[in-house]
Design a protein around this motif. Structure first.
Motif, short mmCIF file in Angstrom:
data_model
loop_
_atom_site.label_atom_id
_atom_site.label_comp_id
_atom_site.label_asym_id
_atom_site.label_seq_id
_atom_site.Cartn_x
_atom_site.Cartn_y
_atom_site.Cartn_z
N SER A 130 14.32 -14.53 12.77
CA SER A 130 15.17 -14.27 13.88
C SER A 130 16.73 -14.28 13.62
CB SER A 130 15.12 -15.17 15.13
OG SER A 130 15.14 -16.72 14.58
N LYS A 131 17.12 -14.83 12.36
CA LYS A 131 18.30 -15.02 11.95
C LYS A 131 18.60 -14.12 10.82
CE LYS A 131 18.70 -20.02 12.50
NZ LYS A 131 18.92 -21.23 12.21
N GLY A 132 17.47 -13.11 10.47
CA GLY A 132 17.75 -11.93 9.65
C GLY A 132 17.38 -12.30 8.05
N LYS A 133 16.86 -13.56 7.94
CA LYS A 133 16.63 -14.15 6.62
C LYS A 133 15.02 -13.79 6.28
CE LYS A 133 16.54 -18.10 3.55
NZ LYS A 133 16.81 -19.42 3.47
N VAL A 134 14.93 -13.34 4.94
CA VAL A 134 13.54 -12.87 4.73
C VAL A 134 12.82 -14.22 4.64
CG1 VAL A 134 11.99 -12.13 2.72
CG2 VAL A 134 14.27 -10.89 3.33
N SER A 135 11.65 -14.25 5.39
CA SER A 135 10.81 -15.56 5.53
C SER A 135 9.36 -15.13 5.15
CB SER A 135 10.84 -16.08 7.11
OG SER A 135 10.14 -14.77 7.97
N ALA A 136 8.94 -14.00 4.92
CA ALA A 136 7.50 -13.63 4.63
C ALA A 136 7.44 -12.35 3.88
CB ALA A 136 6.69 -13.50 5.95
N ILE A 137 6.35 -12.17 3.39
CA ILE A 137 6.05 -10.93 2.69
C ILE A 137 4.85 -10.35 3.07
CG2 ILE A 137 5.50 -9.79 0.57
CD1 ILE A 137 7.68 -11.36 -0.84
N LEU A 138 4.67 -9.21 3.29
CA LEU A 138 3.58 -8.41 3.59
C LEU A 138 3.03 -7.52 2.76
CD1 LEU A 138 1.08 -7.78 5.72
CD2 LEU A 138 2.50 -6.10 6.71
N ALA A 139 1.96 -7.99 1.72
CA ALA A 139 1.73 -6.93 0.52
C ALA A 139 0.36 -6.27 0.66
CB ALA A 139 1.63 -7.84 -0.48
N ILE A 140 0.33 -4.93 0.57
CA ILE A 140 -0.86 -4.44 0.86
C ILE A 140 -1.21 -3.69 -0.74
CG2 ILE A 140 -1.90 -2.31 1.76
CD1 ILE A 140 0.53 -2.27 3.61
N ASN A 141 -2.53 -4.15 -1.25
CA ASN A 141 -2.97 -3.65 -2.55
C ASN A 141 -4.18 -3.13 -2.40
OD1 ASN A 141 -0.84 -5.29 -3.72
ND2 ASN A 141 -1.91 -7.13 -3.05
N TYR A 142 -4.12 -1.61 -2.70
CA TYR A 142 -5.53 -0.75 -2.55
C TYR A 142 -5.89 -0.49 -3.84
CZ TYR A 142 -8.66 2.78 -0.47
OH TYR A 142 -9.52 3.52 -0.31
N ASP A 143 -6.98 -0.81 -4.05
CA ASP A 143 -7.94 -0.53 -5.36
C ASP A 143 -8.22 0.83 -5.58
OD1 ASP A 143 -9.47 -0.59 -7.69
OD2 ASP A 143 -11.13 -2.02 -6.95
N ILE A 144 -7.52 1.56 -6.60
CA ILE A 144 -7.70 2.93 -6.76
C ILE A 144 -8.49 3.34 -8.27
CG2 ILE A 144 -5.68 3.48 -5.38
CD1 ILE A 144 -4.41 4.16 -8.05
N SER A 145 -8.93 2.16 -8.69
CA SER A 145 -9.61 2.45 -9.90
C SER A 145 -10.81 3.45 -9.85
CB SER A 145 -10.45 0.96 -10.30
OG SER A 145 -9.51 -0.14 -10.18
N ALA A 146 -11.41 3.50 -8.99
CA ALA A 146 -12.68 4.60 -8.69
C ALA A 146 -12.06 5.89 -8.84
CB ALA A 146 -13.52 4.14 -7.62
N LEU A 147 -10.88 6.03 -7.59
CA LEU A 147 -10.24 7.17 -7.33
C LEU A 147 -9.55 7.73 -8.76
CD1 LEU A 147 -8.64 6.43 -3.90
CD2 LEU A 147 -10.70 7.77 -4.69
#
Length: 215
Positions: free
Chosen positions: A97-114
């Protein structure tokens, strides 16, 4: 991180994972926690082999080290797991609420087969293929310190046994600038590795910082 925000992020993470399936890992890091245990939620953790309670990745360590008040989201880049999977990743910085970074949402998609399919198709339709780009490795904080130590030795260009004081100061400054000392008990390990006391370790850091101050 506020409980309400964490629950919202968990809901978003579940939706993303459901949309893209079991090859899509979604991780929530709480930056207010010890970086050794920053993962507070993870879906499809088999993708990277991590679980709730595990430590931060190098991306999270970078944010903790720089403490940039307005970091830009890092979208659609490649990472590599220790067992060789290639991930297409995005890192989104979450603010409180104060505009400070407090968390990270990370998305990791395994594209090895692709990538294997893409390579096979490319071989059929082209006689000359581009050189592959080597993706950045995804490194758990527990492995990050060891990797940074090896990088510091490579930077100096000689084994520890042959290093003089200036060499060790240079190596230790590299570790400090890259967040090595955010790792729990890293000072003990670094001091032992370089064959110096913890007092000497911190004096090397302080001495270099004094030299860097403007006249």
């Amino acid at each position: 991180m506020e409980a309400g925000k964490l629950e919202l992020l968990k809901q978003v993470a579940a939706g993303i994972a459901a949309q893209f399936g079991s090859s899509c890992e979604v991780v929530i890091h709480d930056l207010s926690r010890n970086p050794d245990h920053s993962i507070v939620a993870i879906i499809n953790g088999h993708v990277s082999g991590r679980k709730v309670g595990d430590g931060a990745s190098n991306v999270v360590m970078e944010q903790l080290q720089t403490n940039d008040p307005e970091p830009k989201d890092h979208l659609s880049y490649l990472m590599k797991t220790p067992d060789g999977k290639i991930l297409k990743s995005s890192t989104v910085y979450i603010r409180n609420s104060k505009g400070k970074v407090s968390a990270i949402l990370a998305i990791n998609y395994d594209i090895s087969a692709l990538l294997m399919v893409e390579s096979a198709l490319h071989g059929l339709v082209s006689t000359e293929g581009p050189q592959p780009t080597e993706p950045e490795k995804i490194v758990n904080i527990n492995d990050l310190l060891e990797e940074l130590i090896q990088q510091s030795v490579a930077l100096v260009g000689k084994p520890v046994a042959l290093m003089n004081k200036d060499d060790k100061v240079r190596a230790i400054q590299f570790l400090n600038q890259n967040g090595a000392f955010l790792v729990t008990k890293s000072g003990d390990k670094v001091a032992k590795y370089f064959g110096i006391s913890k007092y000497t370790l911190y004096s090397y850091i302080d001495t270099k910082q004094e030299e860097d101050k403007p006249l």
